[in-house]
Design a protein around this motif. Structure first.
Motif, PDB file in Angstrom:
ATOM      1  N   ASN A   4       0.824  -1.212   0.000  1.00 18.46           N
ATOM      2  CA  ASN A   4       0.000   0.000   0.000  1.00 18.46           C
ATOM      3  C   ASN A   4       0.862   1.268   0.000  1.00 18.46           C
ATOM      4  OD1 ASN A   4      -2.604  -1.231   0.128  1.00 18.46           O
ATOM      5  ND2 ASN A   4      -2.169  -1.791   2.255  1.00 18.46           N
ATOM      6  N   ARG A   6       3.397   4.134  -1.205  1.00 17.93           N
ATOM      7  CA  ARG A   6       3.673   4.792  -2.473  1.00 17.93           C
ATOM      8  C   ARG A   6       4.755   5.854  -2.259  1.00 17.93           C
ATOM      9  NH1 ARG A   6       1.121   1.057  -3.513  1.00 17.93           N
ATOM     10  NH2 ARG A   6      -0.650   0.801  -4.944  1.00 17.93           N
ATOM     11  N   ALA A   7       5.614   6.025  -3.255  1.00 20.66           N
ATOM     12  CA  ALA A   7       6.670   7.042  -3.179  1.00 20.66           C
ATOM     13  C   ALA A   7       6.088   8.420  -3.467  1.00 20.66           C
ATOM     14  CB  ALA A   7       7.770   6.711  -4.189  1.00 20.66           C
ATOM     15  N   LYS A   8       6.582   9.434  -2.763  1.00 28.45           N
ATOM     16  CA  LYS A   8       6.132  10.810  -3.007  1.00 28.45           C
ATOM     17  C   LYS A   8       6.803  11.353  -4.263  1.00 28.45           C
ATOM     18  CE  LYS A   8       5.211  11.974   1.833  1.00 28.45           C
ATOM     19  NZ  LYS A   8       5.537  12.903   2.956  1.00 28.45           N
ATOM     20  N   ILE A   9       5.994  11.924  -5.142  1.00 27.18           N
ATOM     21  CA  ILE A   9       6.526  12.517  -6.367  1.00 27.18           C
ATOM     22  C   ILE A   9       6.597  14.028  -6.155  1.00 27.18           C
ATOM     23  CG2 ILE A   9       6.176  12.787  -8.861  1.00 27.18           C
ATOM     24  CD1 ILE A   9       4.481  10.217  -8.746  1.00 27.18           C
ATOM     25  N   ALA A  19      10.179   7.638  -9.031  1.00 26.47           N
ATOM     26  CA  ALA A  19       9.066   7.487  -8.082  1.00 26.47           C
ATOM     27  C   ALA A  19       7.793   7.062  -8.803  1.00 26.47           C
ATOM     28  CB  ALA A  19       8.849   8.796  -7.332  1.00 26.47           C
ATOM     29  N   THR A  20       7.545   7.666  -9.970  1.00 27.00           N
ATOM     30  CA  THR A  20       6.357   7.308 -10.755  1.00 27.00           C
ATOM     31  C   THR A  20       6.410   5.846 -11.189  1.00 27.00           C
ATOM     32  OG1 THR A  20       6.155   9.572 -11.582  1.00 27.00           O
ATOM     33  CG2 THR A  20       5.033   7.846 -12.832  1.00 27.00           C
ATOM     34  N   ASN A  23       5.824   3.519  -8.204  1.00 26.74           N
ATOM     35  CA  ASN A  23       4.411   3.446  -7.821  1.00 26.74           C
ATOM     36  C   ASN A  23       3.621   2.585  -8.799  1.00 26.74           C
ATOM     37  OD1 ASN A  23       4.888   5.065  -5.630  1.00 26.74           O
ATOM     38  ND2 ASN A  23       4.218   6.962  -6.630  1.00 26.74           N
ATOM     39  N   LYS A  24       3.933   2.711 -10.087  1.00 26.71           N
ATOM     40  CA  LYS A  24       3.241   1.902 -11.098  1.00 26.71           C
ATOM     41  C   LYS A  24       3.545   0.425 -10.904  1.00 26.71           C
ATOM     42  CE  LYS A  24       2.672   1.365 -16.104  1.00 26.71           C
ATOM     43  NZ  LYS A  24       3.105   1.839 -17.454  1.00 26.71           N
ATOM     44  N   THR A  26       4.459  -1.056  -8.112  1.00 21.56           N
ATOM     45  CA  THR A  26       3.823  -1.517  -6.874  1.00 21.56           C
ATOM     46  C   THR A  26       2.334  -1.798  -7.091  1.00 21.56           C
ATOM     47  OG1 THR A  26       5.386  -0.190  -5.607  1.00 21.56           O
ATOM     48  CG2 THR A  26       3.457  -0.992  -4.435  1.00 21.56           C
ATOM     49  N   SER A  27       1.671  -0.918  -7.845  1.00 24.27           N
ATOM     50  CA  SER A  27       0.243  -1.103  -8.125  1.00 24.27           C
ATOM     51  C   SER A  27       0.005  -2.369  -8.931  1.00 24.27           C
ATOM     52  CB  SER A  27      -0.309   0.108  -8.882  1.00 24.27           C
ATOM     53  OG  SER A  27      -0.239   1.272  -8.089  1.00 24.27           O
ATOM     54  N   GLN A  30       0.483  -5.391  -6.737  1.00 22.57           N
ATOM     55  CA  GLN A  30      -0.658  -5.531  -5.834  1.00 22.57           C
ATOM     56  C   GLN A  30      -1.842  -6.179  -6.553  1.00 22.57           C
ATOM     57  OE1 GLN A  30      -2.266  -1.799  -4.299  1.00 22.57           O
ATOM     58  NE2 GLN A  30      -2.358  -2.701  -2.257  1.00 22.57           N
TER      59      GLN A  30
END
Length: 208
Positions: A4, A6-9, A19-20, A23-24, A26-27, A30
């Motif tokens: 759950n 996510r890296a801060k952009i 970071a983007t 997050n992609k 990781t999603s 998941q």
């Protein structure tokens, strides 16, 4: 390990791009894990249902009663359109319909419906080749042969009923939903077919 997170952009440079991408990734991971968990849950449920049906069928000794009850239980438990059971004749040249669900099954049984034991039909092919034949989407299959009494069949599976290396019949299942009968549900239905084959053998021993 926290999917759950996510890296801060905060920037538009390479760090922001990283970071983007993170997050992609990781999603996607998941979603993949959730899909796997769902498939495992569904497979476990199907195996449990197969076990329940097999246990119930094993309590019935008369062959015709057992096959009729097995067909109806399978249709109801797995929410299918139609279920039927063929048995091979003594000459091993035909598959004789022994049981089918609903009014259609009763009609076909009363007609003495049979299929040649060859690869021209999905059930004949399953018996000849001794392995399950699956048509996940009948509208996209060149080998599917529609039955006018069953116009809503969109997915079909034929599982050979075997005692050792001998085929004694075929369990055929049909669904109105394309793709619902597929390789993912094979373990449950093949386990169920094995239980039915043993029940057929026991019924025949009892009759003899």
């Amino acid at each position: 390990g926290d999917l759950n997170a996510r890296a801060k952009i905060e920037t538009a440079d390479e760090v922001g791009d990283l970071a983007t991408a993170f997050n992609k990734m990781t999603s996607q991971l998941q979603e993949t894990l959730q899909g796997l968990e769902s498939r495992v849950t569904e497979r476990t449920r199907n195996l449990e249902l197969a076990g329940e049906v097999g246990h119930t069928v094993s309590q019935v000794r008369a062959l015709d009663v057992m096959l009729k009850e097995a067909s109806e239980l399978i249709r109801n438990q797995f929410d299918l359109y139609y279920v039927q059971v063929y048995l091979t004749d003594p000459s091993q040249t035909n598959l004789i319909l022994q049981s089918g669900t609903g009014a259609v099954g009763a009609e076909l049984v009363s007609r003495g419906h049979r299929l040649p034991l060859n690869t021209a039909s999905i059930n004949g092919r399953a018996a000849i080749e001794k392995h399950t034949v699956v048509i996940s989407n009948t509208t996209e299959s060149s080998t599917f042969k529609p039955n006018t009494l069953l116009p809503n069949t969109r997915s079909e599976m034929a599982v050979p009923l075997m005692i050792g290396e001998k085929v004694v019949g075929v369990l055929d299942m049909q669904s109105e939903i394309p793709g619902s009968l597929n390789r993912d549900v094979l373990p449950a239905f093949e386990a169920l077919a094995g239980q039915i084959a043993i029940a057929i053998q026991n019924a025949n021993f009892l009759a003899e």
